[in-house]
Design a protein around this motif. Structure first.
Motif, short mmCIF file in Angstrom:
data_model
loop_
_atom_site.label_atom_id
_atom_site.label_comp_id
_atom_site.label_asym_id
_atom_site.label_seq_id
_atom_site.Cartn_x
_atom_site.Cartn_y
_atom_site.Cartn_z
N SER A 1 0.85 -1.19 0.00
CA SER A 1 0.00 0.00 0.00
C SER A 1 0.89 1.23 0.00
CB SER A 1 -0.90 0.01 1.24
OG SER A 1 -0.12 0.26 2.39
N ILE A 2 0.31 2.36 -0.33
CA ILE A 2 1.07 3.61 -0.29
C ILE A 2 1.54 3.89 1.14
CG2 ILE A 2 -0.95 5.11 -0.04
CD1 ILE A 2 2.21 5.93 -2.09
N ASP A 3 0.74 3.49 2.14
CA ASP A 3 1.14 3.66 3.54
C ASP A 3 2.43 2.91 3.82
OD1 ASP A 3 -1.12 5.23 4.36
OD2 ASP A 3 -2.31 3.40 4.46
N GLU A 4 2.53 1.68 3.32
CA GLU A 4 3.74 0.88 3.53
C GLU A 4 4.92 1.47 2.78
OE1 GLU A 4 2.06 -3.62 4.09
OE2 GLU A 4 1.84 -2.72 2.10
N HIS B 1 7.28 16.04 4.40
CA HIS B 1 5.84 16.26 4.40
C HIS B 1 5.07 14.94 4.32
CE1 HIS B 1 6.12 20.72 2.97
NE2 HIS B 1 6.46 20.57 4.23
N ALA B 2 5.66 13.93 3.66
CA ALA B 2 5.01 12.61 3.58
C ALA B 2 4.77 12.04 4.98
CB ALA B 2 5.85 11.66 2.74
N ALA B 3 5.69 12.29 5.91
CA ALA B 3 5.53 11.80 7.28
C ALA B 3 4.38 12.50 7.99
CB ALA B 3 6.83 11.98 8.06
N LEU B 4 3.95 13.63 7.44
CA LEU B 4 2.83 14.38 8.00
C LEU B 4 1.52 14.04 7.30
CD1 LEU B 4 4.64 17.82 8.28
CD2 LEU B 4 4.29 16.14 10.09
N GLY B 5 1.56 13.04 6.43
CA GLY B 5 0.33 12.59 5.76
C GLY B 5 0.12 13.13 4.37
N MET B 6 1.11 13.79 3.79
CA MET B 6 0.95 14.36 2.45
C MET B 6 1.31 13.33 1.39
SD MET B 6 2.23 18.25 2.85
CE MET B 6 1.62 19.24 4.19
N TYR B 7 0.42 12.37 1.22
CA TYR B 7 0.54 11.34 0.20
C TYR B 7 -0.82 10.71 -0.02
CZ TYR B 7 0.56 8.03 4.11
OH TYR B 7 0.25 7.30 5.23
N GLY B 8 -0.95 9.95 -1.07
CA GLY B 8 -2.21 9.28 -1.36
C GLY B 8 -2.05 8.28 -2.48
N GLU B 9 -3.15 7.60 -2.78
CA GLU B 9 -3.16 6.56 -3.80
C GLU B 9 -4.46 6.65 -4.59
OE1 GLU B 9 -3.27 1.69 -3.85
OE2 GLU B 9 -2.22 2.69 -2.21
N PHE B 10 -4.39 6.32 -5.86
CA PHE B 10 -5.59 6.25 -6.69
C PHE B 10 -5.42 5.15 -7.71
CE2 PHE B 10 -2.81 9.25 -8.80
CZ PHE B 10 -2.97 9.00 -10.16
N THR B 11 -6.51 4.80 -8.37
CA THR B 11 -6.51 3.72 -9.37
C THR B 11 -6.83 4.30 -10.73
OG1 THR B 11 -7.26 2.14 -7.70
CG2 THR B 11 -7.57 1.51 -10.00
N VAL B 12 -6.10 3.83 -11.73
CA VAL B 12 -6.40 4.19 -13.12
C VAL B 12 -7.10 2.99 -13.74
CG1 VAL B 12 -5.42 4.78 -15.37
CG2 VAL B 12 -4.47 5.79 -13.28
N GLU B 13 -8.27 3.23 -14.30
CA GLU B 13 -9.07 2.17 -14.92
C GLU B 13 -9.08 2.31 -16.42
OE1 GLU B 13 -12.87 2.69 -13.03
OE2 GLU B 13 -12.23 1.57 -11.26
#
Length: 104
Positions: free
Chosen positions: A35-38, A90-102
C-alpha cells in the motif's frame, strides 16, 4: 483533490499550493503489492523497487504548477518529499495518497 479513480490515458495534474511552505506532487505507478502507507514508511530509496516513477511538479506558497502524464491502468501513488524546517518530510505528516487508473 485527487479522485479515487481516473480513466486511463492523458491526465493533467495541477498542484495548487495554498500552504506556507514549498510542496511537490511526485507521481509513481505502484508495481508491487504494498500500500502507499507501507511504501512511504520504507527507509531511503527502498520503495524504488516497488514503483515506476512517472513525473511530478512543485510549487512555492501561493503558486500552482501542472504536468501531464499518460497513465496506464493500475495503482498510482503520489507524495510530497519536501521537508519542514525541522527536517521532517511532508510525507511523514500525511501528504501522500493513492488512486486507481481504470481502462477507459
Amino acid at each position: 483533490g485527487v479522485p479515487d479513480t481516473v480513466p486511463a490515458g492523458p491526465v493533467e495534474f495541477t498542484l495548487e499550493n495554498v500552504g506556507q511552505e514549498t510542496h511537490e506532487f511526485a507521481l509513481a505507478r505502484i508495481i508491487g503489492d504494498q500500500s502507499i502507507d507501507e511504501l512511504v514508511q520504507l527507509p531511503g530509496n527502498q520503495a524504488n523497487e516497488f514503483i515506476e516513477q512517472i513525473g511530478g511538479t512543485g510549487a512555492e506558497p501561493g503558486d500552482e504548477a501542472s504536468f501531464k502524464a499518460e497513465l496506464e491502468a493500475g495503482r498510482y501513488g503520489y507524495v510530497c518529499f519536501v521537508e519542514t524546517k525541522d527536517g521532517e518530510p511532508h510525507a511523514a505528516l500525511g501528504m501522500y495518497g493513492e488512486f486507481t487508473v481504470e481502462e477507459a
